[in-house]
Design a protein around this motif. Sequence first.
Motif, PDB file in Angstrom:
ATOM      1  N   MET A  62       0.819  -1.209   0.000  1.00  0.00           N
ATOM      2  CA  MET A  62       0.000   0.000   0.000  1.00  0.00           C
ATOM      3  C   MET A  62       0.855   1.261   0.000  1.00  0.00           C
ATOM      4  SD  MET A  62      -3.164   0.730  -0.138  1.00  0.00           S
ATOM      5  CE  MET A  62      -3.943   2.338  -0.284  1.00  0.00           C
ATOM      6  N   CYS A  63       2.127   1.129   0.396  1.00  0.00           N
ATOM      7  CA  CYS A  63       2.982   2.308   0.551  1.00  0.00           C
ATOM      8  C   CYS A  63       3.756   2.606  -0.735  1.00  0.00           C
ATOM      9  CB  CYS A  63       3.945   2.091   1.710  1.00  0.00           C
ATOM     10  SG  CYS A  63       5.063   0.698   1.479  1.00  0.00           S
ATOM     11  N   LEU A  64       3.138   2.381  -1.885  1.00  0.00           N
ATOM     12  CA  LEU A  64       3.826   2.573  -3.163  1.00  0.00           C
ATOM     13  C   LEU A  64       4.171   4.037  -3.400  1.00  0.00           C
ATOM     14  CD1 LEU A  64       1.666   0.219  -5.419  1.00  0.00           C
ATOM     15  CD2 LEU A  64       3.916  -0.247  -4.444  1.00  0.00           C
ATOM     16  N   VAL A  65       5.351   4.262  -3.964  1.00  0.00           N
ATOM     17  CA  VAL A  65       5.802   5.586  -4.383  1.00  0.00           C
ATOM     18  C   VAL A  65       6.509   5.444  -5.728  1.00  0.00           C
ATOM     19  CG1 VAL A  65       6.052   6.483  -2.043  1.00  0.00           C
ATOM     20  CG2 VAL A  65       7.990   5.341  -3.144  1.00  0.00           C
ATOM     21  N   GLU A  66       6.663   6.550  -6.413  1.00  0.00           N
ATOM     22  CA  GLU A  66       7.397   6.570  -7.679  1.00  0.00           C
ATOM     23  C   GLU A  66       8.810   7.075  -7.415  1.00  0.00           C
ATOM     24  OE1 GLU A  66       7.171   8.630 -12.137  1.00  0.00           O
ATOM     25  OE2 GLU A  66       5.463   8.776 -10.752  1.00  0.00           O
ATOM     26  N   PRO A  71      13.338   1.622 -12.144  1.00  0.00           N
ATOM     27  CA  PRO A  71      12.408   1.053 -13.116  1.00  0.00           C
ATOM     28  C   PRO A  71      11.104   1.836 -13.145  1.00  0.00           C
ATOM     29  CG  PRO A  71      12.571  -0.342 -11.163  1.00  0.00           C
ATOM     30  CD  PRO A  71      13.641   0.687 -11.050  1.00  0.00           C
ATOM     31  N   PRO A  72      10.451   1.874 -14.285  1.00  0.00           N
ATOM     32  CA  PRO A  72       9.219   2.685 -14.430  1.00  0.00           C
ATOM     33  C   PRO A  72       8.004   1.992 -13.817  1.00  0.00           C
ATOM     34  CG  PRO A  72       9.702   1.570 -16.480  1.00  0.00           C
ATOM     35  CD  PRO A  72      10.844   1.246 -15.562  1.00  0.00           C
ATOM     36  N   LYS A  73       8.082   1.750 -12.522  1.00  0.00           N
ATOM     37  CA  LYS A  73       6.972   1.134 -11.804  1.00  0.00           C
ATOM     38  C   LYS A  73       7.029   1.602 -10.362  1.00  0.00           C
ATOM     39  CE  LYS A  73       9.485  -3.056 -10.481  1.00  0.00           C
ATOM     40  NZ  LYS A  73       9.494  -4.537 -10.484  1.00  0.00           N
ATOM     41  N   PRO A  74       5.893   1.590  -9.661  1.00  0.00           N
ATOM     42  CA  PRO A  74       5.913   2.028  -8.265  1.00  0.00           C
ATOM     43  C   PRO A  74       6.671   1.045  -7.388  1.00  0.00           C
ATOM     44  CG  PRO A  74       3.745   1.191  -8.853  1.00  0.00           C
ATOM     45  CD  PRO A  74       4.534   1.248 -10.122  1.00  0.00           C
ATOM     46  N   SER A  75       7.296   1.578  -6.309  1.00  0.00           N
ATOM     47  CA  SER A  75       8.079   0.765  -5.385  1.00  0.00           C
ATOM     48  C   SER A  75       7.503   0.877  -3.979  1.00  0.00           C
ATOM     49  CB  SER A  75       9.541   1.226  -5.377  1.00  0.00           C
ATOM     50  OG  SER A  75      10.104   1.156  -6.667  1.00  0.00           O
ATOM     51  N   ALA A  76       7.682  -0.187  -3.201  1.00  0.00           N
ATOM     52  CA  ALA A  76       7.215  -0.189  -1.806  1.00  0.00           C
ATOM     53  C   ALA A  76       8.178   0.641  -0.961  1.00  0.00           C
ATOM     54  CB  ALA A  76       7.121  -1.613  -1.281  1.00  0.00           C
ATOM     55  N   SER A  77       7.723   1.775  -0.446  1.00  0.00           N
ATOM     56  CA  SER A  77       8.612   2.705   0.248  1.00  0.00           C
ATOM     57  C   SER A  77       9.066   2.179   1.608  1.00  0.00           C
ATOM     58  CB  SER A  77       7.917   4.055   0.427  1.00  0.00           C
ATOM     59  OG  SER A  77       6.736   3.915   1.201  1.00  0.00           O
ATOM     60  N   CYS A  78       8.314   1.246   2.210  1.00  0.00           N
ATOM     61  CA  CYS A  78       8.682   0.764   3.539  1.00  0.00           C
ATOM     62  C   CYS A  78       9.936  -0.090   3.503  1.00  0.00           C
ATOM     63  CB  CYS A  78       7.539  -0.028   4.161  1.00  0.00           C
ATOM     64  SG  CYS A  78       7.265  -1.647   3.407  1.00  0.00           S
ATOM     65  N   ALA A  79      10.244  -0.681   2.351  1.00  0.00           N
ATOM     66  CA  ALA A  79      11.397  -1.574   2.239  1.00  0.00           C
ATOM     67  C   ALA A  79      12.469  -1.022   1.314  1.00  0.00           C
ATOM     68  CB  ALA A  79      10.943  -2.948   1.741  1.00  0.00           C
ATOM     69  N   LEU A  80      12.353   0.246   0.947  1.00  0.00           N
ATOM     70  CA  LEU A  80      13.294   0.850   0.000  1.00  0.00           C
ATOM     71  C   LEU A  80      14.242   1.794   0.735  1.00  0.00           C
ATOM     72  CD1 LEU A  80      14.087   1.212  -3.009  1.00  0.00           C
ATOM     73  CD2 LEU A  80      12.472   3.128  -3.082  1.00  0.00           C
ATOM     74  N   PRO A  81      15.521   1.445   0.867  1.00  0.00           N
ATOM     75  CA  PRO A  81      16.465   2.339   1.558  1.00  0.00           C
ATOM     76  C   PRO A  81      16.705   3.618   0.758  1.00  0.00           C
ATOM     77  CG  PRO A  81      17.338   0.097   1.357  1.00  0.00           C
ATOM     78  CD  PRO A  81      16.162   0.181   0.457  1.00  0.00           C
ATOM     79  N   VAL A  82      16.960   4.702   1.461  1.00  0.00           N
ATOM     80  CA  VAL A  82      17.258   5.965   0.784  1.00  0.00           C
ATOM     81  C   VAL A  82      18.622   5.875   0.104  1.00  0.00           C
ATOM     82  CG1 VAL A  82      15.864   7.307   2.400  1.00  0.00           C
ATOM     83  CG2 VAL A  82      18.289   6.942   2.872  1.00  0.00           C
ATOM     84  N   ALA A  83      18.784   6.656  -0.946  1.00  0.00           N
ATOM     85  CA  ALA A  83      20.048   6.684  -1.682  1.00  0.00           C
ATOM     86  C   ALA A  83      20.318   8.106  -2.145  1.00  0.00           C
ATOM     87  CB  ALA A  83      20.012   5.725  -2.869  1.00  0.00           C
ATOM     88  N   GLU A  84      21.564   8.428  -2.331  1.00  0.00           N
ATOM     89  CA  GLU A  84      21.975   9.758  -2.763  1.00  0.00           C
ATOM     90  C   GLU A  84      21.360  10.086  -4.124  1.00  0.00           C
ATOM     91  OE1 GLU A  84      23.606  13.419  -2.580  1.00  0.00           O
ATOM     92  OE2 GLU A  84      23.871  11.917  -0.997  1.00  0.00           O
ATOM     93  N   GLY A  85      20.760  11.265  -4.206  1.00  0.00           N
ATOM     94  CA  GLY A  85      20.197  11.724  -5.469  1.00  0.00           C
ATOM     95  C   GLY A  85      18.840  11.160  -5.809  1.00  0.00           C
ATOM     96  N   MET A  86      18.261  10.380  -4.951  1.00  0.00           N
ATOM     97  CA  MET A  86      16.956   9.766  -5.216  1.00  0.00           C
ATOM     98  C   MET A  86      15.876  10.848  -5.273  1.00  0.00           C
ATOM     99  SD  MET A  86      15.077   6.888  -2.850  1.00  0.00           S
ATOM    100  CE  MET A  86      16.154   5.536  -3.317  1.00  0.00           C
ATOM    101  N   VAL A  87      14.980  10.726  -6.234  1.00  0.00           N
ATOM    102  CA  VAL A  87      13.843  11.627  -6.368  1.00  0.00           C
ATOM    103  C   VAL A  87      12.577  10.801  -6.194  1.00  0.00           C
ATOM    104  CG1 VAL A  87      12.602  13.229  -7.853  1.00  0.00           C
ATOM    105  CG2 VAL A  87      15.102  13.164  -7.906  1.00  0.00           C
ATOM    106  N   VAL A  88      11.757  11.176  -5.202  1.00  0.00           N
ATOM    107  CA  VAL A  88      10.581  10.394  -4.848  1.00  0.00           C
ATOM    108  C   VAL A  88       9.329  11.237  -5.040  1.00  0.00           C
ATOM    109  CG1 VAL A  88       9.433   9.113  -2.990  1.00  0.00           C
ATOM    110  CG2 VAL A  88      11.925   9.103  -3.150  1.00  0.00           C
ATOM    111  N   LYS A  89       8.323  10.616  -5.635  1.00  0.00           N
ATOM    112  CA  LYS A  89       7.011  11.243  -5.767  1.00  0.00           C
ATOM    113  C   LYS A  89       6.000  10.353  -5.041  1.00  0.00           C
ATOM    114  CE  LYS A  89       8.043  13.310 -10.270  1.00  0.00           C
ATOM    115  NZ  LYS A  89       7.678  13.353 -11.712  1.00  0.00           N
ATOM    116  N   THR A  90       5.287  10.944  -4.092  1.00  0.00           N
ATOM    117  CA  THR A  90       4.346  10.152  -3.290  1.00  0.00           C
ATOM    118  C   THR A  90       2.901  10.324  -3.721  1.00  0.00           C
ATOM    119  OG1 THR A  90       3.986  11.887  -1.621  1.00  0.00           O
ATOM    120  CG2 THR A  90       5.881  10.425  -1.299  1.00  0.00           C
TER     121      THR A  90
END
Length: 690
Positions: free
Chosen positions: A47-51, A56-75
């Motif tokens: 349910m916590c999908l973000v872009e 990859p051009p698909k939504p990702s689960a934000s709860c299990a996605l570690p932050v990374a330098e330069g990452m751009v997130v759209k919620t």
Amino acid sequence: MPKLTIDGIEIEVEPGLTVLQAAERLGIEIPRFCYHDRLSIAGNCRMCLVEVSPGPPKPSASCALPVAEGMVVKTDSPMVRKGRKGVMEFLLINHPLDCPICDQGGECDLQDQAMLYGLDRGRYHEEKRAVLDKDLGPLVKTCMTRCIQCTRCVRFSAEVAGVPDLGAVGRGEHMEITTYVGKAVGSELSGNLVDLCPVGALTSKPYAFSSRPWELRKTESVDVFDAIGCNIRVDVRGRRVMRVLPRINEDVNEEWISDKSRHAVDGLMAQRLDTPLVRRGGKLAPATWNEAFSAIADKLKGMPAEKIAALAGDMADCESMLALKDLMTALGSHNLDCRQDGAGLDPAQRASYLFNSTIAGIDEADVLLIVGSNPRWEAAVLNARIRKRYLTGKLKIAVVGPRINLTYRYEHLGDGPETLSKLADGTHPFVATMKAAERPMMILGMGALARPDGAVVLGAARRLATAALLVRDGWNGFNVLHTAAARVGGLDVGFVPGSGGLDTGAILEGASSGKIGFVYLLGADEIDMARLGKAFVVYQGSHGDAGANRADVVLPGAAYTEKNATYVNMEGRVQSTRTAVFPPGEAREDWTVIRALSGVLGKPLPYDDDAQMRARLVAANGVFAGRGGAPKAAPWGGFGETGEMDPAPFVSPIGNFYMTDPISRASATMAECTSVFVMGRQAQGTGTHG
């Protein structure tokens, strides 16, 4: 530290954080079902999908996605909105949509998020699956057809409670949460499963079909069933307490409470004392307040002060104990004690009876020695905190006392005083382990102190603290684990024998021999009533328990949900209960009863309202000036006695976690828990279709 951009806002966070956690730092809400701050990450619900870009051009689960330098997130992009609607649609395929009859209705995460993020119609018309309900015991009601397999309950049981009774069987649509072998969930924290469940799959069995959230009046208060002082919320409808829920306090109980704290509240309405009683012709009969006070005054008239005594129980508040102490002082008596179990504590040294490292200090400890305590039953929430620290791999634990399942591994050093003597003398090898640690800690329980040689045991523990360097700059690892909510407050107000006064054991002995002729019991029910002999007994309390049965005069008091009262938890934190409901019938707040009695006795106490009573508390001890904040550190000094200890092994004073006081003994729910978990008579229920 990595920098990333979330919804156009740049933020720098520490490495290892997830995108969901980083978004929360900015106040951006991301919906979730399976994620919980205090549990491991599962990534089940999606349910916590973000872009995220690059990626990859698909939504990702934000709860299990570690932050990374330069990452751009759209919620909240079109891709994210479409993905969340799809996830919600799948979650509702098999959900029964029975909100009107579900106890979770009105406070359900699935309801809320379906409204905010879901579609406005469903496209699936096939038959929904049905799942057999599970019998998890007398506290947790199941409707497993509603389950969305978030596995919060499974992770809580295994990680926090330390009782891995729950798990998942099957795959895909056939997956079910179950106890494998059809047993009740044997944890003292099982009620928290209901709070964690984001849908109505797990609900409170004692509370089932009782009321709706919007019907309840909510009052913030403090729990008094143990000495932790858990922060709670009391929900009331009319004049009845319907339920108790935890409040978040990171320094005390985080967001958990024990099953007794949560479910013993049905005992608040049972066996209540709601009118004064006076014994006439061998039987207690209803009386007016004036008649009850007159009976006490007639008995005290001309009685020598040395024949008068008072004992305070485990749930007494600080105001009532101080008022009773002032009344006893006015009568000339110094025979009073708040240690009805006879614990050998030293009231002159506050550090000798506090949990000095604080409850939150467990998170820093690297070596822990438990002496004469079963924290799993004496302080279930604190035991969960010990387990949390243990799971980090940074805490080594040893026990002196009985071998029991504490939900974590420990080294068993011995059963009792013989081992403690070796530790105190510095000859035991574990002392070297404690000396080498950065934050060593000892927890000394009532199983070691509530003995005839308790003061000697306390002295041995004091020597151990010196030998193991438990007290250092900025750290005091000497901790006493109390079992009574009133104990620290009673010691702080000085409800202990004065000069030449008698303690609990001496009072009971004096009553048996006739030396004591008058005993005032302030909610004291855990003493041997047979030892009171022929003494005239006044009992003041909320429930008709052992003390009321023995009493010659009964004065009805208020329970903890019925008064604005002060309690001090075992770490010395001053907290307050709040009036959620009024006492039944003629019952009154305890200190006001004592104040009224003092006037009849011709010794009127110098306070008439709450403000004056609170000012008297502060005057008695400065620790009462601050409420709710961090406890003040107590100066370290000498305490305890020297001598020979009884070789008998240490044994926890609690033999039944579910019944330790008048309220829980009056609770039908706690009686059922006793039958299932303590007596081992678990009913063999059969599953039903949800």
